[in-house]
Design an enzyme around this catalytic site. Structure first.
Site, PDB file in Angstrom:
ATOM      1  N   ASP A  11      25.242  38.189  30.669  1.00  0.00           N
ATOM      2  CA  ASP A  11      25.313  38.326  32.123  1.00  0.00           C
ATOM      3  C   ASP A  11      24.086  39.123  32.570  1.00  0.00           C
ATOM      4  O   ASP A  11      23.161  39.378  31.771  1.00  0.00           O
ATOM      5  CB  ASP A  11      26.652  38.940  32.570  1.00  0.00           C
ATOM      6  CG  ASP A  11      26.803  40.411  32.195  1.00  0.00           C
ATOM      7  OD1 ASP A  11      25.886  40.977  31.573  1.00  0.00           O
ATOM      8  OD2 ASP A  11      27.851  40.992  32.532  1.00  0.00           O
ATOM      9  N   CYS A  68      26.793  41.396  27.097  1.00  0.00           N
ATOM     10  CA  CYS A  68      27.053  41.866  28.464  1.00  0.00           C
ATOM     11  C   CYS A  68      26.902  43.378  28.433  1.00  0.00           C
ATOM     12  O   CYS A  68      26.278  43.919  27.516  1.00  0.00           O
ATOM     13  CB  CYS A  68      28.419  41.393  28.981  1.00  0.00           C
ATOM     14  SG  CYS A  68      29.869  42.111  28.181  1.00  0.00           S
ATOM     15  N   THR A  70      29.062  45.870  27.917  1.00  0.00           N
ATOM     16  CA  THR A  70      29.752  46.466  26.770  1.00  0.00           C
ATOM     17  C   THR A  70      29.897  45.518  25.583  1.00  0.00           C
ATOM     18  O   THR A  70      30.244  45.960  24.485  1.00  0.00           O
ATOM     19  CB  THR A  70      31.180  46.872  27.172  1.00  0.00           C
ATOM     20  OG1 THR A  70      31.855  45.680  27.634  1.00  0.00           O
ATOM     21  CG2 THR A  70      31.173  47.918  28.276  1.00  0.00           C
ATOM     22  N   HIS A 101      34.701  38.363   6.138  1.00  0.00           N
ATOM     23  CA  HIS A 101      36.168  38.259   6.074  1.00  0.00           C
ATOM     24  C   HIS A 101      36.771  37.396   7.178  1.00  0.00           C
ATOM     25  O   HIS A 101      37.859  36.848   6.992  1.00  0.00           O
ATOM     26  CB  HIS A 101      36.803  39.654   6.134  1.00  0.00           C
ATOM     27  CG  HIS A 101      36.646  40.427   4.858  1.00  0.00           C
ATOM     28  ND1 HIS A 101      37.324  41.605   4.605  1.00  0.00           N
ATOM     29  CD2 HIS A 101      35.891  40.195   3.751  1.00  0.00           C
ATOM     30  CE1 HIS A 101      37.001  42.065   3.395  1.00  0.00           C
ATOM     31  NE2 HIS A 101      36.115  41.226   2.869  1.00  0.00           N
ATOM     32  N   HIS A 136      40.530  35.235   2.258  1.00  0.00           N
ATOM     33  CA  HIS A 136      40.144  35.383   3.666  1.00  0.00           C
ATOM     34  C   HIS A 136      40.259  34.055   4.421  1.00  0.00           C
ATOM     35  O   HIS A 136      40.548  34.034   5.613  1.00  0.00           O
ATOM     36  CB  HIS A 136      38.730  35.947   3.767  1.00  0.00           C
ATOM     37  CG  HIS A 136      38.587  37.243   3.046  1.00  0.00           C
ATOM     38  ND1 HIS A 136      39.278  38.371   3.418  1.00  0.00           N
ATOM     39  CD2 HIS A 136      37.876  37.588   1.937  1.00  0.00           C
ATOM     40  CE1 HIS A 136      38.993  39.356   2.583  1.00  0.00           C
ATOM     41  NE2 HIS A 136      38.146  38.901   1.674  1.00  0.00           N
TER      42      HIS A 136
HETATM   43  C1  RB5 Z   1      28.958  44.093  34.526  1.00  0.00           C
HETATM   44  O1  RB5 Z   1      28.785  45.169  35.407  1.00  0.00           O
HETATM   45  C2  RB5 Z   1      29.866  44.504  33.386  1.00  0.00           C
HETATM   46  O2  RB5 Z   1      31.171  44.654  33.827  1.00  0.00           O
HETATM   47  C3  RB5 Z   1      29.778  43.500  32.272  1.00  0.00           C
HETATM   48  O3  RB5 Z   1      28.454  43.377  31.846  1.00  0.00           O
HETATM   49  C4  RB5 Z   1      30.562  43.786  30.997  1.00  0.00           C
HETATM   50  O4  RB5 Z   1      30.310  45.070  30.532  1.00  0.00           O
HETATM   51  C5  RB5 Z   1      31.975  43.444  31.024  1.00  0.00           C
HETATM   52  O5  RB5 Z   1      32.672  43.486  30.002  1.00  0.00           O
END
Ligand code: RB5
Length: 145
Positions: A11, A68, A70, A101, A136
Site C-alpha cells: 500500500d 504495508c 505493519t 515448516h 510438516h
Molecule cells: C496504513 O496507514 C496502514 O494502516 C497500513 O499500511 C497497514 O499497516 C495495515 O495493516
C-alpha cells in the site's frame, strides 16, 4: 525451480521498501513482478494483498512479497485467498521457518516496523529456505483443509 517470478505489492505506506526489495531480489536471480502502486496516494491494503495473492495461486508467480505499514493487514488480506499461506515476519528466523515448516508461498513485511537492511535479510531467509516436507506436509494439508 523453474518459476523465478516473484510478485510484489504494497500500500502507500511501503512503496520505497517494496521497490528496494524488488531491486534486491533481482540481484539474487529472481524476476520481480512489481504490481505497484507507484504513487504514495492513500490506498487500501486489502486490494494489493489480494492482487498479489491471485498471481501466486494462478501459478504466474512462485512467491509473493507484500508490504504495508505493519505487514499485518496486507497479510490478512492475502490469506483470505484459497491456497495462500502468508506469514508477517519481523525476524529472519520466522521467515525461514514459515518456508521450512509451513510451506509459505507469501511473506508480509512492515515498512513502519523494519529498517531496509533487516527487511532484505528477512527476504533472503525466506527465499533461501526450502520446505522440509514429511510431518510438516501433513500439517500443511490440515491447514489447507
Ligand atoms: C496504513 O496507514 C496502514 O494502516 C497500513 O499500511 C497497514 O499497516 C495495515 O495493516
Amino acid at each position: 525451480m523453474t518459476n523465478k517470478r516473484i510478485v510484489l505489492s504494497s500500500d502507500h505506506a511501503a512503496i520505497e521498501l517494496r521497490q528496494a526489495i524488488a531491486k534486491h531480489i533481482e540481484t539474487k536471480g529472481w524476476e520481480a513482478v512489481d504490481i505497484g502502486p507507484t504513487t504514495t496516494e492513500s490506498t487500501h491494503y486489502p486490494l494489493h494483498g489480494k492482487a498479489a495473492a491471485e498471481k501466486v495461486v494462478s501459478g504466474d508467480c512462485r512467491f509473493g512479497i507484500i508490504v504495508c505499514g505493519t505487514g499485518q493487514g496486507i497479510m490478512m488480506a492475502a490469506n483470505k485467498v484459497a491456497g495462500i499461506r502468508c506469514g508477517a515476519c519481523a525476524d529472519t528466523f520466522s521467515a525461514k521457518m514459515i518456508r521450512a515448516h509451513n510451506d509459505a508461498n507469501m511473506i508480509a513485511l512492515g515498512a513502519r516496523v523494519l529498517g531496509e537492511g533487516l527487511a532484505l535479510e528477512i527476504v533472503d531467509g525466506f527465499l533461501e529456505t526450502d520446505f522440509e516436507g514429511g510431518r510438516h506436509a501433513t500439517r500443511v494439508d490440515m491447514v489447507e483443509g
